[in-house]
Design a protein around this motif. Structure first.
Motif, PDB file in Angstrom:
ATOM      1  N   THR A 115     -14.395 -30.776   9.633  1.00  0.00           N
ATOM      2  CA  THR A 115     -13.547 -31.774  10.276  1.00  0.00           C
ATOM      3  C   THR A 115     -14.165 -33.143  10.100  1.00  0.00           C
ATOM      4  N   GLN A 116     -13.357 -34.072   9.593  1.00  0.00           N
ATOM      5  CA  GLN A 116     -13.804 -35.442   9.347  1.00  0.00           C
ATOM      6  C   GLN A 116     -13.007 -36.368  10.250  1.00  0.00           C
ATOM      7  N   VAL A 117     -13.715 -37.170  11.038  1.00  0.00           N
ATOM      8  CA  VAL A 117     -13.053 -38.103  11.946  1.00  0.00           C
ATOM      9  C   VAL A 117     -12.811 -39.413  11.210  1.00  0.00           C
ATOM     10  N   VAL A 118     -11.552 -39.768  11.076  1.00  0.00           N
ATOM     11  CA  VAL A 118     -11.174 -41.054  10.473  1.00  0.00           C
ATOM     12  C   VAL A 118     -10.281 -41.742  11.491  1.00  0.00           C
ATOM     13  N   SER A 119      -9.153 -42.295  11.069  1.00  0.00           N
ATOM     14  CA  SER A 119      -8.186 -42.822  12.041  1.00  0.00           C
ATOM     15  C   SER A 119      -7.307 -41.650  12.474  1.00  0.00           C
ATOM     16  N   GLY A 120      -7.972 -40.645  12.975  1.00  0.00           N
ATOM     17  CA  GLY A 120      -7.373 -39.350  13.279  1.00  0.00           C
ATOM     18  C   GLY A 120      -8.370 -38.289  12.853  1.00  0.00           C
ATOM     19  N   HIS A 121      -7.900 -37.196  12.298  1.00  0.00           N
ATOM     20  CA  HIS A 121      -8.784 -36.136  11.839  1.00  0.00           C
ATOM     21  C   HIS A 121      -8.328 -35.623  10.476  1.00  0.00           C
ATOM     22  N   ASN A 122      -9.291 -35.469   9.583  1.00  0.00           N
ATOM     23  CA  ASN A 122      -9.060 -34.770   8.328  1.00  0.00           C
ATOM     24  C   ASN A 122      -9.638 -33.366   8.453  1.00  0.00           C
ATOM     25  N   TYR A 123      -8.808 -32.363   8.249  1.00  0.00           N
ATOM     26  CA  TYR A 123      -9.281 -30.988   8.225  1.00  0.00           C
ATOM     27  C   TYR A 123      -9.441 -30.587   6.760  1.00  0.00           C
ATOM     28  N   THR A 139       1.699 -17.192   2.501  1.00  0.00           N
ATOM     29  CA  THR A 139       1.184 -16.782   3.805  1.00  0.00           C
ATOM     30  C   THR A 139      -0.329 -16.906   3.803  1.00  0.00           C
ATOM     31  N   LEU A 140      -0.867 -17.429   4.890  1.00  0.00           N
ATOM     32  CA  LEU A 140      -2.313 -17.596   5.019  1.00  0.00           C
ATOM     33  C   LEU A 140      -2.983 -16.251   5.208  1.00  0.00           C
ATOM     34  N   SER A 141      -3.996 -15.973   4.375  1.00  0.00           N
ATOM     35  CA  SER A 141      -4.786 -14.756   4.536  1.00  0.00           C
ATOM     36  C   SER A 141      -5.942 -15.020   5.491  1.00  0.00           C
ATOM     37  N   TYR A 142      -6.762 -16.010   5.167  1.00  0.00           N
ATOM     38  CA  TYR A 142      -7.822 -16.419   6.092  1.00  0.00           C
ATOM     39  C   TYR A 142      -8.403 -17.754   5.655  1.00  0.00           C
ATOM     40  N   VAL A 143      -9.133 -18.383   6.574  1.00  0.00           N
ATOM     41  CA  VAL A 143      -9.820 -19.646   6.302  1.00  0.00           C
ATOM     42  C   VAL A 143     -11.249 -19.311   5.868  1.00  0.00           C
ATOM     43  N   GLU A 144     -11.579 -19.682   4.647  1.00  0.00           N
ATOM     44  CA  GLU A 144     -12.897 -19.362   4.105  1.00  0.00           C
ATOM     45  C   GLU A 144     -13.952 -20.378   4.534  1.00  0.00           C
ATOM     46  N   ALA A 145     -13.576 -21.642   4.598  1.00  0.00           N
ATOM     47  CA  ALA A 145     -14.519 -22.697   4.998  1.00  0.00           C
ATOM     48  C   ALA A 145     -13.727 -23.838   5.620  1.00  0.00           C
ATOM     49  N   SER A 146     -14.367 -24.538   6.550  1.00  0.00           N
ATOM     50  CA  SER A 146     -13.680 -25.658   7.201  1.00  0.00           C
ATOM     51  C   SER A 146     -14.667 -26.744   7.578  1.00  0.00           C
ATOM     52  N   SER A 195       3.419 -30.449  23.219  1.00  0.00           N
ATOM     53  CA  SER A 195       2.799 -31.433  22.335  1.00  0.00           C
ATOM     54  C   SER A 195       2.296 -30.823  21.049  1.00  0.00           C
ATOM     55  N   GLY A 196       2.170 -29.467  21.011  1.00  0.00           N
ATOM     56  CA  GLY A 196       1.708 -28.828  19.784  1.00  0.00           C
ATOM     57  C   GLY A 196       0.208 -28.865  19.624  1.00  0.00           C
ATOM     58  N   GLU A 197      -0.531 -29.281  20.670  1.00  0.00           N
ATOM     59  CA  GLU A 197      -1.980 -29.347  20.609  1.00  0.00           C
ATOM     60  C   GLU A 197      -2.578 -27.981  20.896  1.00  0.00           C
ATOM     61  N   CYS A 198      -3.800 -27.783  20.423  1.00  0.00           N
ATOM     62  CA  CYS A 198      -4.497 -26.527  20.675  1.00  0.00           C
ATOM     63  C   CYS A 198      -5.550 -26.695  21.764  1.00  0.00           C
ATOM     64  N   GLY A 199      -6.361 -27.713  21.625  1.00  0.00           N
ATOM     65  CA  GLY A 199      -7.380 -27.943  22.640  1.00  0.00           C
ATOM     66  C   GLY A 199      -8.758 -27.448  22.268  1.00  0.00           C
ATOM     67  N   THR A 200      -8.868 -26.570  21.261  1.00  0.00           N
ATOM     68  CA  THR A 200     -10.174 -26.116  20.794  1.00  0.00           C
ATOM     69  C   THR A 200     -10.241 -26.336  19.294  1.00  0.00           C
ATOM     70  N   GLU A 201     -11.462 -26.511  18.788  1.00  0.00           N
ATOM     71  CA  GLU A 201     -11.631 -26.816  17.362  1.00  0.00           C
ATOM     72  C   GLU A 201     -11.132 -25.672  16.477  1.00  0.00           C
ATOM     73  N   ASP A 202     -11.461 -24.431  16.858  1.00  0.00           N
ATOM     74  CA  ASP A 202     -11.023 -23.281  16.051  1.00  0.00           C
ATOM     75  C   ASP A 202      -9.502 -23.216  15.985  1.00  0.00           C
ATOM     76  N   CYS A 203      -8.870 -23.478  17.102  1.00  0.00           N
ATOM     77  CA  CYS A 203      -7.412 -23.436  17.151  1.00  0.00           C
ATOM     78  C   CYS A 203      -6.811 -24.547  16.303  1.00  0.00           C
ATOM     79  N   ASP A 204      -7.394 -25.745  16.364  1.00  0.00           N
ATOM     80  CA  ASP A 204      -6.907 -26.867  15.568  1.00  0.00           C
ATOM     81  C   ASP A 204      -7.056 -26.583  14.078  1.00  0.00           C
ATOM     82  N   VAL A 205      -8.179 -25.974  13.702  1.00  0.00           N
ATOM     83  CA  VAL A 205      -8.406 -25.631  12.296  1.00  0.00           C
ATOM     84  C   VAL A 205      -7.374 -24.610  11.832  1.00  0.00           C
ATOM     85  N   GLU A 206      -7.138 -23.596  12.649  1.00  0.00           N
ATOM     86  CA  GLU A 206      -6.161 -22.563  12.299  1.00  0.00           C
ATOM     87  C   GLU A 206      -4.760 -23.164  12.157  1.00  0.00           C
TER      88      GLU A 206
END
Length: 208
Positions: A73-81, A64-71, A32-43
């Motif tokens: 999560t907004q819940v709408v009709s789904g999720h906005n990262y 290529t992604l170096s790193y995530v500086e800030a994140s 399904s391509g799901e991660c199951g944890t918030e950190d994994c979903d953000v990555e």
């Protein structure tokens, strides 16, 4: 002795079967391509957003992604990262498939800092991620770096500016008396000189 071997063999078989079921259950979202944890979903959202930037920015190589500086999560009709990521251009042309291990960042000093929004719809509406926003700029502006400079607005910064102004006025006066310059230098022109100098002792005119 035979009974002991039989017991040990049975334990080994059970252990192997147990490990096998553990490995199967370790990645329940593989299909399904799901991660199951918030950190994994953000990555995952950050990786996806980065993969879309080459086309959005008109680049002929993958980023290529170096790193995530800030994140966030907004819940709408789904999720906005809502992410701030640092990315760098790789040596992999967009014509070839992207491979994170092979497509390393060529020049980290030329990295981009991007504010991106990746939308993940509800499962009932499909699970395809979408890059809905991207704003990118240079991550590092080396022309504006001042090592050890005081922070703007502090007493130290005001004192440093006063000293700099005095030095500029003194240099202007001496240079004018020597008929070296015709116009007042000023701090802005000092900066312009440093930026426009050819680096080989060449001079530039401060006249507009």
């Amino acid at each position: 002795m035979g009974d002991m071997v039989g017991v040990q063999t049975g334990q080994i078989v059970a252990l192997v079967l147990g490990l096998g079921s553990s490995f199967v259950g370790a990645n329940p979202f593989q299909d399904s391509g799901e991660c199951g944890t918030e950190d994994c979903d953000v990555e995952k959202a950050a990786e996806f957003g980065t993969s879309q930037l080459a086309a959005k920015l008109g680049s002929d190589v993958h980023f290529t992604l170096s790193y995530v500086e800030a994140s966030e999560t907004q819940v709408v009709s789904g999720h906005n990262y809502i992410l701030t990521v640092l990315v760098g251009a790789s040596n992999c042309p967009i014509e070839q498939d992207y491979d994170k291990n092979a497509c390393q960042i060529v020049n980290p000093d030329a990295s981009l800092r991007c504010d991106i929004v990746v939308f993940k719809p509800l499962p009932s509406n499909g699970d395809s991620l979408q890059l809905t926003k991207h704003v990118c700029d240079k991550a590092f502006d080396f022309q504006n770096i001042c090592i050890g400079c005081p922070i703007d607005g502090t007493v130290e910064a005001e004192a440093a500016y006063t000293v700099a102004e005095y030095i500029v006025r003194d240099l202007t006066s001496k240079a004018a008396k020597a008929h070296v310059i015709q116009n007042h230098l000023g701090l802005d022109n000092i900066k312009k000189y440093m930026r426009d100098s050819d680096g080989k002792g060449g001079m530039v005119s401060f006249q507009n």
